[in-house]
Scaffold this motif. Structure first.
Motif, PDB file in Angstrom:
ATOM      1  N   ARG A  81       0.849  -1.184   0.000  1.00  7.49           N
ATOM      2  CA  ARG A  81       0.000   0.000   0.000  1.00  7.49           C
ATOM      3  C   ARG A  81       0.890   1.242   0.000  1.00  7.49           C
ATOM      4  NH1 ARG A  81      -5.423  -1.077   1.360  1.00  7.49           N
ATOM      5  NH2 ARG A  81      -5.623   1.169   1.452  1.00  7.49           N
ATOM      6  N   PRO A  82       0.449   2.314  -0.693  1.00  3.41           N
ATOM      7  CA  PRO A  82       1.226   3.560  -0.613  1.00  3.41           C
ATOM      8  C   PRO A  82       1.130   4.132   0.801  1.00  3.41           C
ATOM      9  CG  PRO A  82      -0.801   3.905  -1.837  1.00  3.41           C
ATOM     10  CD  PRO A  82      -0.724   2.449  -1.526  1.00  3.41           C
ATOM     11  N   ARG A  83       2.129   4.876   1.173  1.00  2.00           N
ATOM     12  CA  ARG A  83       2.091   5.436   2.524  1.00  2.00           C
ATOM     13  C   ARG A  83       0.957   6.446   2.619  1.00  2.00           C
ATOM     14  NH1 ARG A  83       4.037  10.501   2.708  1.00  2.00           N
ATOM     15  NH2 ARG A  83       5.387  11.134   1.009  1.00  2.00           N
ATOM     16  N   PRO A  84       0.309   6.513   3.765  1.00  2.00           N
ATOM     17  CA  PRO A  84      -0.796   7.471   3.938  1.00  2.00           C
ATOM     18  C   PRO A  84      -0.308   8.907   3.713  1.00  2.00           C
ATOM     19  CG  PRO A  84      -0.712   5.919   5.750  1.00  2.00           C
ATOM     20  CD  PRO A  84       0.523   5.689   4.935  1.00  2.00           C
ATOM     21  N   GLY A  85      -1.121   9.685   3.078  1.00  5.00           N
ATOM     22  CA  GLY A  85      -0.780  11.087   2.849  1.00  5.00           C
ATOM     23  C   GLY A  85      -0.041  11.334   1.558  1.00  5.00           C
ATOM     24  N   THR A  86       0.217  10.300   0.767  1.00  2.00           N
ATOM     25  CA  THR A  86       0.883  10.485  -0.512  1.00  2.00           C
ATOM     26  C   THR A  86      -0.029  11.293  -1.430  1.00  2.00           C
ATOM     27  OG1 THR A  86       2.024   8.368  -0.300  1.00  2.00           O
ATOM     28  CG2 THR A  86       1.909   9.307  -2.500  1.00  2.00           C
ATOM     29  N   THR A  87       0.499  12.359  -2.000  1.00  2.00           N
ATOM     30  CA  THR A  87      -0.312  13.192  -2.890  1.00  2.00           C
ATOM     31  C   THR A  87      -0.311  12.626  -4.300  1.00  2.00           C
ATOM     32  OG1 THR A  87       1.491  14.632  -3.572  1.00  2.00           O
ATOM     33  CG2 THR A  87       0.310  15.245  -1.538  1.00  2.00           C
ATOM     34  N   ASN A  88      -1.236  13.113  -5.094  1.00  2.00           N
ATOM     35  CA  ASN A  88      -1.311  12.675  -6.489  1.00  2.00           C
ATOM     36  C   ASN A  88      -0.018  13.007  -7.230  1.00  2.00           C
ATOM     37  OD1 ASN A  88      -3.892  11.966  -5.824  1.00  2.00           O
ATOM     38  ND2 ASN A  88      -4.883  13.610  -6.969  1.00  2.00           N
ATOM     39  N   ARG A  89       0.501  14.198  -7.001  1.00  2.00           N
ATOM     40  CA  ARG A  89       1.739  14.605  -7.680  1.00  2.00           C
ATOM     41  C   ARG A  89       2.929  13.758  -7.240  1.00  2.00           C
ATOM     42  NH1 ARG A  89       0.649  17.027 -12.262  1.00  2.00           N
ATOM     43  NH2 ARG A  89      -1.170  18.299 -11.950  1.00  2.00           N
ATOM     44  N   GLU A  90       2.954  13.353  -5.981  1.00  2.00           N
ATOM     45  CA  GLU A  90       4.025  12.460  -5.518  1.00  2.00           C
ATOM     46  C   GLU A  90       3.951  11.112  -6.240  1.00  2.00           C
ATOM     47  OE1 GLU A  90       4.835  13.975  -0.959  1.00  2.00           O
ATOM     48  OE2 GLU A  90       3.202  12.565  -1.325  1.00  2.00           O
ATOM     49  N   LEU A  91       2.752  10.637  -6.493  1.00  2.52           N
ATOM     50  CA  LEU A  91       2.602   9.395  -7.248  1.00  2.52           C
ATOM     51  C   LEU A  91       3.141   9.539  -8.665  1.00  2.52           C
ATOM     52  CD1 LEU A  91      -0.941   8.242  -6.114  1.00  2.52           C
ATOM     53  CD2 LEU A  91       1.187   6.976  -5.830  1.00  2.52           C
ATOM     54  N   VAL A  92       2.835  10.664  -9.292  1.00  3.46           N
ATOM     55  CA  VAL A  92       3.335  10.895 -10.650  1.00  3.46           C
ATOM     56  C   VAL A  92       4.862  10.926 -10.635  1.00  3.46           C
ATOM     57  CG1 VAL A  92       3.442  12.560 -12.550  1.00  3.46           C
ATOM     58  CG2 VAL A  92       1.260  12.064 -11.446  1.00  3.46           C
ATOM     59  N   ARG A  93       5.445  11.617  -9.653  1.00  2.00           N
ATOM     60  CA  ARG A  93       6.914  11.664  -9.561  1.00  2.00           C
ATOM     61  C   ARG A  93       7.499  10.281  -9.297  1.00  2.00           C
ATOM     62  NH1 ARG A  93       5.983  16.641  -7.078  1.00  2.00           N
ATOM     63  NH2 ARG A  93       5.985  15.712  -5.003  1.00  2.00           N
ATOM     64  N   ARG A  94       6.811   9.497  -8.496  1.00  2.00           N
ATOM     65  CA  ARG A  94       7.304   8.157  -8.166  1.00  2.00           C
ATOM     66  C   ARG A  94       7.429   7.279  -9.405  1.00  2.00           C
ATOM     67  NH1 ARG A  94       4.177   4.050  -4.182  1.00  2.00           N
ATOM     68  NH2 ARG A  94       5.531   2.268  -4.474  1.00  2.00           N
ATOM     69  N   TYR A  95       6.513   7.452 -10.349  1.00  2.00           N
ATOM     70  CA  TYR A  95       6.529   6.627 -11.558  1.00  2.00           C
ATOM     71  C   TYR A  95       7.118   7.367 -12.754  1.00  2.00           C
ATOM     72  CZ  TYR A  95       3.819   3.407  -8.822  1.00  2.00           C
ATOM     73  OH  TYR A  95       3.424   2.540  -7.847  1.00  2.00           O
ATOM     74  N   ARG A  96       7.842   8.448 -12.478  1.00  2.00           N
ATOM     75  CA  ARG A  96       8.510   9.196 -13.535  1.00  2.00           C
ATOM     76  C   ARG A  96       9.472   8.268 -14.274  1.00  2.00           C
ATOM     77  NH1 ARG A  96      10.671  13.735 -10.760  1.00  2.00           N
ATOM     78  NH2 ARG A  96      12.155  12.226  -9.964  1.00  2.00           N
ATOM     79  N   SER A  97       9.586   8.446 -15.552  1.00  2.00           N
ATOM     80  CA  SER A  97      10.469   7.651 -16.412  1.00  2.00           C
ATOM     81  C   SER A  97      10.041   6.188 -16.487  1.00  2.00           C
ATOM     82  CB  SER A  97      11.924   7.748 -15.941  1.00  2.00           C
ATOM     83  OG  SER A  97      12.348   9.088 -15.908  1.00  2.00           O
ATOM     84  N   THR A  98       8.774   5.924 -16.259  1.00  2.00           N
ATOM     85  CA  THR A  98       8.230   4.584 -16.457  1.00  2.00           C
ATOM     86  C   THR A  98       7.053   4.708 -17.423  1.00  2.00           C
ATOM     87  OG1 THR A  98       6.546   4.626 -14.708  1.00  2.00           O
ATOM     88  CG2 THR A  98       8.786   3.985 -14.047  1.00  2.00           C
ATOM     89  N   PRO A  99       6.601   3.609 -17.980  1.00  2.00           N
ATOM     90  CA  PRO A  99       5.434   3.677 -18.872  1.00  2.00           C
ATOM     91  C   PRO A  99       4.145   4.099 -18.150  1.00  2.00           C
ATOM     92  CG  PRO A  99       6.623   1.609 -19.183  1.00  2.00           C
ATOM     93  CD  PRO A  99       7.235   2.288 -18.004  1.00  2.00           C
ATOM     94  N   LEU A 100       4.132   4.044 -16.836  1.00  2.00           N
ATOM     95  CA  LEU A 100       2.946   4.418 -16.070  1.00  2.00           C
ATOM     96  C   LEU A 100       2.789   5.927 -15.910  1.00  2.00           C
ATOM     97  CD1 LEU A 100       3.171   1.791 -13.209  1.00  2.00           C
ATOM     98  CD2 LEU A 100       1.675   1.743 -15.198  1.00  2.00           C
ATOM     99  N   GLU A 101       3.866   6.663 -16.085  1.00  2.00           N
ATOM    100  CA  GLU A 101       3.828   8.105 -15.819  1.00  2.00           C
ATOM    101  C   GLU A 101       2.852   8.877 -16.715  1.00  2.00           C
ATOM    102  OE1 GLU A 101       5.248  12.324 -16.088  1.00  2.00           O
ATOM    103  OE2 GLU A 101       5.660  10.806 -17.603  1.00  2.00           O
TER     104      GLU A 101
END
Length: 130
Positions: A81-101
């Motif tokens: 599970r993602p850590r509580p409080g993770t923002t939408n933009r943090e998720l986008v940054r987390r998957y930066r440079s992947t096909p999911l971004e």
């Protein structure tokens, strides 16, 4: 100064009253979808809720359900599970440079503009997110 203060108070009250009138009560179908969404545990359930929202013309709500389905699929794929409080933009940054971004960015940008920006969404906005 008193007249200016009275005018500002009047404008604030008028704005609040206008916003309350525009919101109105939630329709039974929206309340039902929210209740079902609170119980949903599979991405397919969220996608079904998105299809129902789309059929009712609630396009931004459909985008929100699709986003929740995507997050649940990510959780299941990574088996964490993602850590509580993770923002939408943090998720986008987390998957930066992947096909999911790119698809995540599209969902997040649409939510930012139409949900948080309080602008109406249309079928084209939903189509971009599917």
């Amino acid at each position: 100064l008193c007249a200016a203060l009275a005018f500002l108070v009047y404008r604030m009250l008028r704005t609040i009253a206008g916003a309350a009138r525009r919101r109105g009560p939630a329709s039974p179908t929206n309340a039902d979808r929210r209740e079902r969404g609170a119980r949903a545990s599979q991405p397919e359930e969220f996608e079904t809720l998105a299809a129902a929202a789309r059929a009712d013309g609630q396009f931004i709500e459909a985008v929100r359900w699709l986003f929740r389905a995507a997050l649940l699929r990510l959780e299941q794929a990574e088996q964490r599970r993602p850590r509580p409080g993770t923002t939408n933009r943090e998720l986008v940054r987390r998957y930066r440079s992947t096909p999911l971004e790119p698809p995540l960015r599209t969902l997040v940008d649409t939510l930012d503009v139409h949900w948080y920006g309080d602008r109406p969404a249309g079928p084209d906005d939903l189509e971009q997110c599917t």
